[in-house]
Each structure stands twice: as C-alpha cells, then as structure tokens.
Write a protein that holds these residues in place. Structure first.
Motif, short mmCIF file in Angstrom:
data_model
loop_
_atom_site.label_atom_id
_atom_site.label_comp_id
_atom_site.label_asym_id
_atom_site.label_seq_id
_atom_site.Cartn_x
_atom_site.Cartn_y
_atom_site.Cartn_z
N ALA A 130 59.40 -13.47 81.93
CA ALA A 130 59.68 -14.89 81.64
C ALA A 130 59.61 -15.12 80.14
O ALA A 130 58.65 -14.77 79.48
N SER A 131 60.65 -15.75 79.61
CA SER A 131 60.76 -15.90 78.16
C SER A 131 60.14 -17.21 77.69
O SER A 131 59.84 -18.11 78.49
N ALA A 132 59.99 -17.30 76.37
CA ALA A 132 59.51 -18.55 75.77
C ALA A 132 60.50 -19.68 76.08
O ALA A 132 60.10 -20.84 76.27
N GLU A 133 61.78 -19.34 76.16
CA GLU A 133 62.78 -20.36 76.46
C GLU A 133 62.59 -20.90 77.88
O GLU A 133 62.69 -22.10 78.12
N LEU A 134 62.32 -19.98 78.83
CA LEU A 134 62.09 -20.43 80.21
C LEU A 134 60.87 -21.35 80.29
O LEU A 134 60.89 -22.39 80.95
N VAL B 81 57.59 -16.07 65.84
CA VAL B 81 58.73 -16.89 65.42
C VAL B 81 59.59 -17.29 66.62
O VAL B 81 60.01 -18.46 66.74
N ALA B 82 59.81 -16.36 67.53
CA ALA B 82 60.59 -16.68 68.73
C ALA B 82 59.89 -17.76 69.55
O ALA B 82 60.54 -18.68 70.09
N ILE B 83 58.59 -17.65 69.65
CA ILE B 83 57.82 -18.65 70.40
C ILE B 83 57.92 -20.01 69.69
O ILE B 83 58.09 -21.06 70.34
N ALA B 84 57.82 -20.01 68.36
CA ALA B 84 57.93 -21.28 67.62
C ALA B 84 59.31 -21.91 67.83
O ALA B 84 59.43 -23.14 67.99
N LYS B 85 60.32 -21.08 67.83
CA LYS B 85 61.68 -21.63 68.03
C LYS B 85 61.82 -22.24 69.42
O LYS B 85 62.51 -23.26 69.60
N ALA B 86 61.19 -21.63 70.39
CA ALA B 86 61.21 -22.22 71.74
C ALA B 86 60.46 -23.55 71.74
O ALA B 86 60.89 -24.51 72.38
#
Lengths: 455, 480
Positions: A130-134, B81-86
């Motif tokens: 599960a991704s941060a986007e999900l 960084v990916a988490i911050a962008k989310a």
C-alpha cells in the motif's frame, strides 16, 4: 557507522528464510546452555490527518533481535536493533553476562520444546505494498465524508507488514509474516463528535468512505449535547466500547503471570462463576476476522483458548514457564517477547455474540445510554475489576425505545465482571475493533456513572 | 558523522525540501526487576538508526530506518519526500515554521556515576536486599526496580543546525503488594510504577535509601489491607509530591500542549479545554498556582540541551498567579499564538517524529513551609499519598485519580488510615480551590517515565517539580 546484514526487500518468504538462517546460526554458535532468538521486523506507515488535512505522515523500517540465554538456570535477555553479526554477538554476550550475574531460577523448566505450527494466511501483498498515495486517498475519502456534514475529520490510516521468526536451542524454528491495516477517525461537527474504525489484515477489506460516513453521521447527530446527571443507567455499548473493557479484563484477569502471583481476580477461582451466563470470552488468535497470529514469541502454536465460558472462569494465557509452574505440560501459546516483564497475555480476544442487534437493543430500552466508545479507562481495583473511564465521541440518551438526543460525556466507575453479569442483550453481528478484539454490541442494565464533564 | 549528516541535508535540499532535518540516534536501556529477593527480569536493549523529516510542497514526510549505513541515506530521503508529496496531495495550508537561529553545540546530562558502568551485581544486591527487607504476613510480592536510559543523538537541519546530545536518565524504586481475602493493596517508594526517575547517574538511586525505607513500605501495605475504605464526601485534601506530580501531569501538562489545542491529537489522546482564546485571558487556578515548563531544571527527567527540532531548552511561564499565560509549543504550532517555539518537541527514538511533549512542567513552591507545617495548619482534611490510578477526559477537564494511601487529618494531626481513596473534579475548579502550596524546602522533582502520546505511539520521560499543596472542598470517593 555500523554495517548490517540486509534482508531481501521482497518477497516476504525470503525474509522468513533469511531470519531463520541467521537465528539458527546464532543458536548453533552456542555460548550458553540454552539460547532463543526472536526476530521481529517490519515496515509500518501511518498517515495522520486533522482538520481535514494530512498533518503527519511517517514510515519506518525496524528490527528487534531479542536474545534470551540460560546459563545453569540463570536467565539473561538482551535486544539489538540490527542483523549485523557483531551486533547480534554483542547482544548474546550481554545476555550471558546478565545470566551469570543473576541467581538461578530453581523451577526453570527449560526453553519450550518445538511443537508443530499450522501456517496461517495472515499476509496480504496489497497491504504490504500500500502506497503513500493510497493512504492519502483513504484519508481523503474520510475527509470528504466529513465535509459532507460540514464537519472536520481527524484520524489515521495505518498499514504494516512484518515478519516474526523464532529459533532456539531446543529445535524451535518457525517464522511467519503478516500484514495489518487500521483506519480510525473522529469527525467533529461543531460541538458534536463521532468515531468509527476499521481493522483487518487486508487493506482492501477496509472501506474508508463508509467509516468516514459513519463517524460524520454520528458527529452531526451528537451536536448540542445536553447535560445528564450521573447515576445508574442501562447502557448499549457499541463494539469499540465492549473491546476496551475486554482489553482491560485481559490485562487484569487473563494473564498467567498475574494469576500465578495471586494478582488476578481469577487466582484460585478457575471453575467458579465470575460473571453472568451470557458471557463467553475466548482468545482466538487464528480468527481471520482479526489480526491472526500462528505462533507466539516462544514459537509455540496458538490456538483458541476459552477464558470465560458462560460466566465461569476457565483458563488464563501462559507462556511455557508459567504453564509449567501451573502444572500444565504445554503453554497456551501466549508468550510475549522475553524483553518484556509481562511474560504472557491473550491478545486476540473474542466475545461470543447473541441473537440481538443494535436497533433491537435500542427499541428494548426504556431509558438508557447508547455509548460509542470509552476514553482513558484505568484500573481502580484489579481484584474486583473496578474500572473508571469516560464516554467519548457519541453518547446518546435512549428513551422509550428511541434515541432522543446526544448527552454530554459521563464518567463511569464500575465493577466490570459484575456489570457483564447484567447483560441482557448481545448482538449477533461481531465486529473487529481496536485491540484487536472481535466483539458484539452489548446491552447492560444499571451501569454506574459517577461524574460528568462539560462537553 | 559529519559527512553522513551533510549528505542527508544535501539530498533533502536537492529533492525539493524547503526544510529538512535528520536525527541519528543510539539508545541503550537497562531494566532490572527483582522479586522476593531474586532477579525476576533483567534485560538490556540497544537501538540505533536514523530518521529524516522533510517539508515538501508545504507538507510533512518522515522516514526512519534501522539501517545505519551511508548507502541508506538516499533511499530514506526518497521515501520521506514521497510521503511528503502524498501529504501535499490533499488540500492544505503550507506548513510555516517559526524562525530559529540554527544551533551548533553539544550537551551531556550532568551525572556522577554512569548507570551502565555500575556492575549488575551491585544493582541486584541492592534491590534484592530491599525486597528481603519487605516482610509481612500478607505480603505476597516484594519488588524492586532499577532502570537506566542513555540516548546519544546527532541532529542536523538544512538550516545549518548541528547538535550532538547525550541524555542519561536513571530511576529506581520498591513496591510491596499485600493480598488477603480478595483485597490487594500496593505501597510504593519513592513513587509508584517503578519508582522515581531523573536525568543523572546511579547516584540518584543510591540517594533513595531503598533498603532503609523498605520495612516502612511493607508495614504500610499490610496496614492498608486492614484499613477501612475512604468515606465519600467533600473534603479538604493535601496531596503529597508524587500524587501532585501526577495531578500536574494530567490536568496541566497535557492540556497546555499546543498540538492538542490545534486538534492534531484529536482522534487519539484528544484535544484541550485550554483553547487559543483562553491564552492570557483565563483563570486556570487560584493565585497560589504558578506553573512553568522548564527544560533547564537540573535533574529534571525532561531536562536537555536542545529539543528535537534544535530549539534551545528554556523556561516558559504557563500559569502566573492563577492566570493562564503559555503553552508548550513547536516551530510549526508557535505561529498560531504569535510566538516562537517553547522548545518542547521530543521524539522517543530515531524511528518517531518529534511531538510536543512535556519538559519539566513544574508547580512553583509557595509559602506554606514543609508538609508537616501544612498538615498542622489543616483542621479537618485528608492527606493522599502516591498515585495509584488516573483517568481524565479527552479535553482534560473531568478527572478521577486514586492514591495508594490516605490519612485523615484532624486538628492539624494525622489520624485514621484509609484505603482506596479516590478524588474527582473539573480541572480549573480544582486548581481554583488550591489555597496553599508548600515552600522551597518541600519542593522536589518527580519523574514520569511512561507518558504516552501520538500515533504511532511514543513514550516520553518527563518531569514535574512540586511541593505538597492543599485543595478545598474536593469530591472524595464515588457519588453515584
């Protein structure tokens, strides 16, 4: 900088094999009369939101190597957060040094011998990936539901994958991987607030929008709460509230260590009636509706354990040491990591339901309270199971079979085993709640409320 | 180490972070539990890793890993960084940090004896002797505890801060549990739940005189079994240091956390009745009540050099003569009250983000002399000693606390012993009923080693300086 042996990023089956290989190597290297290595590793991600935006968002990968050694019945425990050979060897040496400085445990039965462990399907690749986007989308769905009621959402979306591996000098060598997904939210609409939650080993089972809608509806319904005098009221506990009482009961009563030390209300009372006939509580670690676990932290297989059967105290959860002290041949599979002094505890509670439902319980209530959940429960008298705590996030007055409106939160002070003896309704539907617990809604007569707050 | 920190900061900048920091931290912990003269649980832990925290597109992201290797810096930054962008993918107001002059420096907890250098045999001997000195016909458990914590941290930020800090915390105590006829009573010293704690070395535990206090503790546990329950009613209360420290912790320390006030903890621990409109405009307590948050207090369990955002330790007024004047804050939250950070951001390890935590939230001494003087000045009341149970609502208003021991006060003298004493109230009403606080001669620091907050959960070790105090017209016992 220290170096660390690396684990394969995927698939999880390779991680299990690698951990067992490292653990078995450490066991074979010896250095003590007995040795047990428990690896607990995982990646967890938690997206937290408040006031309709994400305000905290974190991910971690962690590992703990808990090494327990025995030198002539003297025990030592040391934990490292690395798989590096020098770190593991250092922890083993530290554990041995502790053992040598300690007195022998005269009734030490040895580490438990291996027993067959039936594997469980507790790992869901979609959850692990599960991704941060999900997670943001799930938070967004809850926020959207809150906005639909002109409310504000706070809460968390959490996913986790991990592997536990146990190897010991008696031949225990088991490993298992699991996943976990939890979503919880408090939606506020002015002075009203509502709570809802979901929990599963599979993130796909959790409907964030539905959770958001439930909390938002409850928040909207609980606006303008009215004061209510403390006193005795019939209550309808929604599953989150039931689960909180069960968790505390486990801590107080179901621990084999507390039982052995005479500190459990079950001490000396197994086989006796401790609460009402409507109450049957199990530990069900293999139930796929919760967060299943195939073996405990001693590598022993987990199985259903009846703790209270129709109101009669039946058993407590043990590790191997407590089981042997209590005259049993085998542990119940409730050993905790040796790094904690709690030793053993049932952690997958299950309460048997009845034939009712929430709507019927409301219809059958002349005057009472519908309670969403409790807050800050604590123990006043462990032997009498007297707890105190507050209601929170949706407390409603029920009169003549109907919810007539929200009330300001109340403090209860109650002997929980006695209160459970006054159950007169259990829902057929069981819900997985924080804990994890799988529990029904309950209707209980005459619960004691001893104070009130201002909101 | 410098190269590791510099590399992380460079990568965070290159990835578009408008702010970033890294904490590389090693923790050691030792817990020694002795029961009935024998070691019951002796365990050590070592944890090491690093965590990077970034603001990208105006939103936070964090990633922490136990892989303390230079090759892991880049993946960790990429994850953060990916988490911050989310985080930024949902509508939000960009995070704006209060200004801060980047600090460069080092701090080590002042201490005499490194608690990890003390031979385990010496600790076990002291604790075993203390448990053997606790005896009684109904005494079922005699326990003694010693704990030691060591945290060594490098902090660096993209703003140029470079801080190295070593915090050493030590604690210990004893507890006697008497059980008979279905009743269980615990008496502890110097405090419940594993004793008392401070920043400092093993000298702190040696000064507790655990062995000397043990017989009294056992006698009091036995006496509690035979004592009647505390009667219900409205009474004058004197709270001893341990109980009052808990009262300060729950009813002042938590509601002054500005993240709670701003709703950031709403879904878990709750929010606060001390809303922003109350700052400088609310009567929190009586004129006898003066409270500060002081991270500089020598020996306080919440004492340090800088917080985990690089803000220097400071002393912040919270309540002045009963008036509410300040919050515990962070760089992110302080602008909401037009101030700079009070330096209260603390993380429980490399694997957690810093949150607003108590430092040492201290009730300043008054003028009522010693505890004995305050008792002598009280015609009719109860003395409650050592916390046993605590519960408080999610805005920190309605509380109900229980004490291990209660003694009646009649005509300025201690009398009847009671067990199972509880008291309850509403926070500002309770502090408004405070009519005396003992003086500097009775003031002491207490450590709370188990303060829980946040998701994922974090446990902080925080301090409270208090002198015993008196409260009028308090509801004692349960009135159903």
């Amino acid at each position: 900088m220290t170096s660390s042996a690396s684990l394969p990023a995927a698939p999880f089956t390779e991680r299990k094999a690698k951990l067992l290989e490292i653990g078995s190597g450490l066991v074979k290297a010896g250095g003590a009369d007995e040795i047990e290595v428990v690896f607990i590793e995982g990646r967890s991600y938690l997206t937290r939101f408040s006031r309709n935006h994400i305000h905290q968002n974190v991910g971690t990968e962690e590992i703990a190597a808990v090494i327990r050694v025995v030198v002539g019945k003297r025990l030592g425990v040391a934990t490292a957060s690395s798989l590096a050979p020098e770190a593991l060897a250092g922890a083993r040496e530290e554990a041995v040094a502790i053992a040598r400085a300690s007195d022998p445990v005269d009734d030490w039965p040895g580490l438990p011998p291996p027993r067959p462990v039936e594997p469980l399907d507790a790992y869901d690749a979609a959850t692990a990936e599960a991704s941060a986007e999900l997670r943001a989308q799930m938070a967004g769905a809850i926020i959207l539901a809150a906005r639909g009621k002109r409310g504000e959402a706070a809460g968390a979306v959490e996913v986790e994958e991990g592997t536990v591996a146990v190897a010991s000098s008696t031949g225990v060598a088991v490993a298992g991987s699991s996943t976990r997904a939890e979503v919880r939210t408090v939606v506020t609409c002015g002075d009203g607030s509502g709570y809802a939650e979901g929990l599963s080993s599979r993130v796909g089972d959790i409907d964030a929008r539905s959770i958001g809608r439930r909390a938002a509806r409850k928040a909207a319904d609980s606006r303008n709460p009215q004061p209510l005098a403390p006193g005795r009221y019939d209550v309808i506990l929604e599953p989150s509230a039931t689960a909180e009482w069960l968790e505390f009961l486990s801590y107080i009563a179901f621990s084999g260590k507390n039982f052995d030390e005479g500190r459990s209300p079950f001490s000396g009372r197994l086989g006796q009636r401790v609460t009402g006939e409507a109450v049957t509580i199990l530990d069900a670690p293999r139930d796929l509706r919760g967060l299943p676990q195939a073996f405990d932290y001693e590598g022993m297989p987990t199985e259903r354990l009846t703790l209270i059967q129709r109101g009669v105290a039946k058993a407590v959860g043990t590790n191997y040491y407590r089981a042997r002290r209590l005259g049993k041949r085998r542990s119940t599979g409730h050993g905790l990591p040796a790094s904690t002094s709690y030793e053993c505890l049932p952690l997958h509670l299950f309460m048997k339901g009845g034939d009712s439902n929430l709507e019927r319980m409301i219809r059958e209530t002349k005057r009472g309270l519908l309670i969403t959940r409790f807050h800050y429960t604590n123990i006043l008298d462990p032997m009498k199971t007297v707890l105190t705590g507050m209601t929170r996030d949706g407390t409603f007055l029920v009169e003549n079979g109907e919810v007539v409106g929200p009330v300001k939160n109340l403090r209860y002070t109650e002997n929980v085993l006695e209160a459970l003896g006054r159950i007169d309704g259990l829902s057929r539907r069981l819900v997985a709640a924080k804990g994890p617990c799988i529990v029904p809604a309950l209707r209980i007569r005459d619960v004691q409320f001893t104070g009130a707050t201002e909101f | 180490m410098k190269a590791f920190l510099d590399r992380a900061c460079d990568l965070m900048r290159q990835a578009g972070a408008t702010y970033g920091d890294i904490r590389i931290r090693e923790d050691r912990k030792q817990e020694v539990n002795v029961k009935d003269g024998r070691p019951e649980h002796v365990a050590t832990e070592r944890f090491a890793g690093f965590g990077v925290r970034v603001i990208v597109d105006g939103a936070w992201g964090f990633f922490g890993t136990h892989r303390l290797e230079e090759s892991q810096i880049e993946p960790a930054v990429r994850q953060a960084v990916a988490i911050a962008k989310a985080s930024a993918s949902l509508p939000h107001t960009p995070v704006a940090l209060a200004p801060l002059e980047p600090a460069v420096g080092t701090y080590v907890t002042p201490h005499q004896i490194d608690p990890f250098a003390v031979p385990l045999e010496e600790k076990l001997a002291l604790l075993a002797a203390a448990t053997k000195a606790m005896r009684g016909p109904n005494l079922k458990l005699a326990q003694a505890f010693a704990s030691a914590y060591w945290a060594h941290q490098h902090f660096a930020s993209t703003e140029g801060a470079r801080i190295e800090q070593t915090i050493i915390q030590t604690g210990g105590g004893i507890a006697a549990t008497a059980i008979a006829a279905g009743d269980l009573q615990v008496r502890s010293y110097p405090n419940s739940f594993r004793g008392n704690f401070a920043t400092g070395g093993w000298e702190y535990v040696r000064a507790m005189h655990l062995l000397e206090e043990a017989p009294r503790v056992a006698e009091e546990a036995e006496a509690l079994l035979a004592a009647p329950p505390c009667p219900e009613g409205r009474r004058t209360l004197i709270l001893d240091g341990g109980q009052l420290a808990l009262q300060v912790h729950e009813s002042c320390g938590h509601p002054i956390e500005l993240d709670r006030v701003l709703g950031m903890e709403l879904s878990y621990a709750g929010d606060s009745f001390l809303t922003l409109n109350k700052l400088d405009a609310f009567t929190y307590g009586s004129p006898h009540v003066n409270i500060v948050a002081d991270a500089t207090a020598p020996g306080g369990l919440g004492t340090f050099g800088w917080d985990d955002e690089g803000v220097p330790a400071q002393r912040t007024p919270i309540v002045e003569a009963g008036r509410f004047v300040g919050y515990l804050s962070s760089r992110e939250t302080a602008p909401a009250i037009g101030r700079t950070s009070s330096g209260a951001m603390r993380a429980s390890g490399w694997h957690r983000i810093p949150l607003i935590r108590m430092t040492n939230v201290n009730l300043l001494p008054g003028s009522a002399g010693r505890l004995e003087d305050l008792i002598a000045d009280t015609d009719d009341g109860l003395l409650l000693a050592t916390n046993k149970s605590w519960s408080i609502d999610n805005k920190r208003l309605n509380f109900q606390f229980a004490a291990e021991m209660c003694r009646e006060i009649k005509g300025g003298k201690l009398g009847q012993l009671y067990k199972n004493a509880t008291y309850t109230g509403i926070t500002p009403e309770f502090w408004g009923a405070c009519d005396a606080v003992c003086g500097p001669e009775a003031w002491a620091l207490w450590g709370t080693p188990n303060c829980g907050k946040g998701e994922p959960s974090q446990t902080a070790r925080v301090g409270h300086g208090v002198a015993p105090a008196r409260f009028r017209n308090v509801q004692v016992g349960v009135r159903a």
